[in-house]
Design a protein around this motif. Structure first.
Motif, PDB file in Angstrom:
ATOM      1  N   GLY A 132       0.742  -1.611   0.513  1.00 24.77           N
ATOM      2  CA  GLY A 132       0.221   0.432   0.033  1.00 24.77           C
ATOM      3  C   GLY A 132       1.414   1.620  -0.290  1.00 24.77           C
ATOM      4  O   GLY A 132      -0.036   2.382   0.033  1.00 24.77           O
ATOM      5  N   ILE A 133       2.004   0.552   0.555  1.00 23.51           N
ATOM      6  CA  ILE A 133       2.354   2.361   0.334  1.00 23.51           C
ATOM      7  C   ILE A 133       3.806   2.235  -1.120  1.00 23.51           C
ATOM      8  O   ILE A 133       4.107   3.158  -1.708  1.00 23.51           O
ATOM      9  CB  ILE A 133       3.934   2.406   1.936  1.00 23.51           C
ATOM     10  N   VAL A 134       4.328   0.999  -0.893  1.00 21.29           N
ATOM     11  CA  VAL A 134       5.602   0.695  -1.904  1.00 21.29           C
ATOM     12  C   VAL A 134       5.272  -0.222  -2.907  1.00 21.29           C
ATOM     13  O   VAL A 134       4.698  -1.426  -2.617  1.00 21.29           O
ATOM     14  CB  VAL A 134       7.316   0.527  -1.287  1.00 21.29           C
ATOM     15  N   ASP A 135       4.456  -0.290  -4.078  1.00 25.33           N
ATOM     16  CA  ASP A 135       4.616  -1.524  -5.004  1.00 25.33           C
ATOM     17  C   ASP A 135       4.880  -0.936  -6.902  1.00 25.33           C
ATOM     18  O   ASP A 135       5.609   0.228  -6.070  1.00 25.33           O
ATOM     19  CB  ASP A 135       3.285  -0.727  -5.454  1.00 25.33           C
ATOM     20  N   HIS A 136       4.996  -1.832  -7.037  1.00 23.81           N
ATOM     21  CA  HIS A 136       6.209  -1.950  -8.216  1.00 23.81           C
ATOM     22  C   HIS A 136       4.827  -2.154  -9.820  1.00 23.81           C
ATOM     23  O   HIS A 136       5.170  -2.468 -10.570  1.00 23.81           O
ATOM     24  CB  HIS A 136       6.841  -3.099  -8.510  1.00 23.81           C
ATOM     25  N   ASN A 137       3.304  -1.675  -9.747  1.00 26.06           N
ATOM     26  CA  ASN A 137       2.699  -1.346 -10.840  1.00 26.06           C
ATOM     27  C   ASN A 137       3.194  -0.723 -11.308  1.00 26.06           C
ATOM     28  O   ASN A 137       3.121   0.697 -11.524  1.00 26.06           O
ATOM     29  CB  ASN A 137       1.002  -0.772 -10.293  1.00 26.06           C
ATOM     30  N   GLY A 158       7.866   7.700  -6.358  1.00 27.14           N
ATOM     31  CA  GLY A 158       9.687   7.544  -6.228  1.00 27.14           C
ATOM     32  C   GLY A 158      10.623   6.666  -6.848  1.00 27.14           C
ATOM     33  O   GLY A 158      11.415   6.927  -6.868  1.00 27.14           O
ATOM     34  N   PHE A 159       9.534   5.801  -7.874  1.00 32.62           N
ATOM     35  CA  PHE A 159      10.263   5.290  -9.079  1.00 32.62           C
ATOM     36  C   PHE A 159      10.454   6.218 -10.683  1.00 32.62           C
ATOM     37  O   PHE A 159       9.118   6.587 -10.893  1.00 32.62           O
ATOM     38  CB  PHE A 159       9.860   4.149  -9.204  1.00 32.62           C
ATOM     39  N   ASP A 160      12.011   6.271 -10.531  1.00 36.22           N
ATOM     40  CA  ASP A 160      11.831   7.165 -12.374  1.00 36.22           C
ATOM     41  C   ASP A 160      11.445   5.633 -13.447  1.00 36.22           C
ATOM     42  O   ASP A 160      11.092   5.016 -13.089  1.00 36.22           O
ATOM     43  CB  ASP A 160      12.890   7.505 -12.191  1.00 36.22           C
ATOM     44  N   ARG A 161      11.366   6.322 -14.199  1.00 36.89           N
ATOM     45  CA  ARG A 161      10.810   5.670 -16.061  1.00 36.89           C
ATOM     46  C   ARG A 161      12.046   5.016 -16.072  1.00 36.89           C
ATOM     47  O   ARG A 161      13.152   5.074 -15.852  1.00 36.89           O
ATOM     48  CB  ARG A 161      10.723   6.215 -16.840  1.00 36.89           C
ATOM     49  N   SER A 188      11.277  -7.101  -5.922  1.00 36.41           N
ATOM     50  CA  SER A 188       9.619  -6.934  -4.861  1.00 36.41           C
ATOM     51  C   SER A 188      10.824  -5.764  -4.451  1.00 36.41           C
ATOM     52  O   SER A 188      10.043  -5.660  -2.801  1.00 36.41           O
ATOM     53  CB  SER A 188       9.600  -7.908  -4.089  1.00 36.41           C
ATOM     54  N   SER A 189      12.495  -5.194  -4.337  1.00 32.75           N
ATOM     55  CA  SER A 189      13.038  -5.051  -3.689  1.00 32.75           C
ATOM     56  C   SER A 189      12.213  -3.464  -3.170  1.00 32.75           C
ATOM     57  O   SER A 189      11.883  -2.924  -4.416  1.00 32.75           O
ATOM     58  CB  SER A 189      14.127  -4.398  -3.877  1.00 32.75           C
ATOM     59  N   PRO A 190      11.905  -2.721  -1.906  1.00 29.13           N
ATOM     60  CA  PRO A 190      11.495  -1.755  -1.835  1.00 29.13           C
ATOM     61  C   PRO A 190      11.686  -0.805  -1.990  1.00 29.13           C
ATOM     62  O   PRO A 190      11.519   0.477  -2.551  1.00 29.13           O
ATOM     63  CB  PRO A 190      10.831  -1.982   0.165  1.00 29.13           C
ATOM     64  N   ASP A 191      13.926  -0.627  -2.280  1.00 21.66           N
ATOM     65  CA  ASP A 191      14.568   0.455  -2.533  1.00 21.66           C
ATOM     66  C   ASP A 191      14.897   0.391  -3.937  1.00 21.66           C
ATOM     67  O   ASP A 191      15.353   1.922  -4.428  1.00 21.66           O
ATOM     68  CB  ASP A 191      15.933   0.438  -1.505  1.00 21.66           C
ATOM     69  N   ALA A 192      14.039  -0.385  -5.273  1.00 21.30           N
ATOM     70  CA  ALA A 192      14.204  -0.160  -6.497  1.00 21.30           C
ATOM     71  C   ALA A 192      13.185  -0.690  -7.437  1.00 21.30           C
ATOM     72  O   ALA A 192      11.993  -1.457  -6.713  1.00 21.30           O
ATOM     73  CB  ALA A 192      15.484  -1.566  -6.523  1.00 21.30           C
TER      74      ALA A 192
END
Length: 194
Positions: free
Chosen positions: A25-30, A65-68, A100-104
């Motif tokens: 709910g905070i960090v996802d990779h959609n 927080g995730f760039d292209r 699944s890494s929250p930092d990448a």
């Protein structure tokens, strides 16, 4: 595929990517993106074959927080039938994979593989493979180096029954680990084909 002459083929591939991740709910990779690849397959002789492909992988993520990520991807394979019972193969590949890494946001894998297949008897096939893989985590300082060694055997008891044996060793080193992580795996199998 388009074949301009015998032994040569131009190939292309285009795919759309829609990635969903339940996350926390905070960090996802959609995300959504695409991958385009093109290359050539060559049969230099009945004993030697090559394949080369290259392209681009691009992905946008919903998380702020995730760039292209846009990376070059490739795959190259070479196969040599040394003897009627022995085949050697070498391959290198670079791909972009989910993580699944929250930092990448994604993982960029670059692998180098060498393998052999030997027909010991008409119904017994032995295989061996070694692989070195580099995992780069996009938008993270983490980088993993992993070594693999694999051995296998397939015994065709009859045309329907097949017995298999596989052994795998893995050693992973990472900037986030104090000591290497090792794993050994042994598997036995029975298959019925009809």
């Amino acid at each position: 595929a388009y074949r301009p002459s015998p032994g040569y083929a131009w190939v292309g591939e285009a795919k759309g990517i829609w990635q969903t991740s339940r996350g926390d709910g905070i960090v996802d990779h959609n995300g959504r993106g695409y991958e385009l690849r093109a290359g050539v397959e060559m049969e230099m002789s009945p004993l030697v074959k090559f394949a080369l492909m290259g392209g681009v992988h691009s992905m946008d993520f919903d998380h702020a927080g995730f760039d292209r990520i846009t990376k070059a991807v490739w795959e190259a394979r070479a196969q040599w039938l040394v003897l009627p019972v022995l085949t050697l193969e070498a391959k290198t590949k670079r791909s972009v994979e989910p993580t699944s890494s929250p930092d990448a946001s994604a993982r960029v894998n670059t692998s180098f593989i060498a393998g052999a297949q030997y027909e010991a008897w008409r119904n017994l096939i032995l295989t061996a493979e070694a692989e070195y893989r580099i995992d780069e985590f996009h938008q993270s300082t983490r980088e993993d180096d992993t070594w693999f060694a694999r051995l296998g055997a397939e015994y065709y008891h009859t045309k329907n029954w097949l017995f298999t044996f596989n052994s795998a060793y893995r050693q992973r080193e990472s900037v986030t680990l104090r000591e290497p992580v090792t794993q050994n795996k042994v598997m036995f199998g029975v298959k019925y084909r009809y």
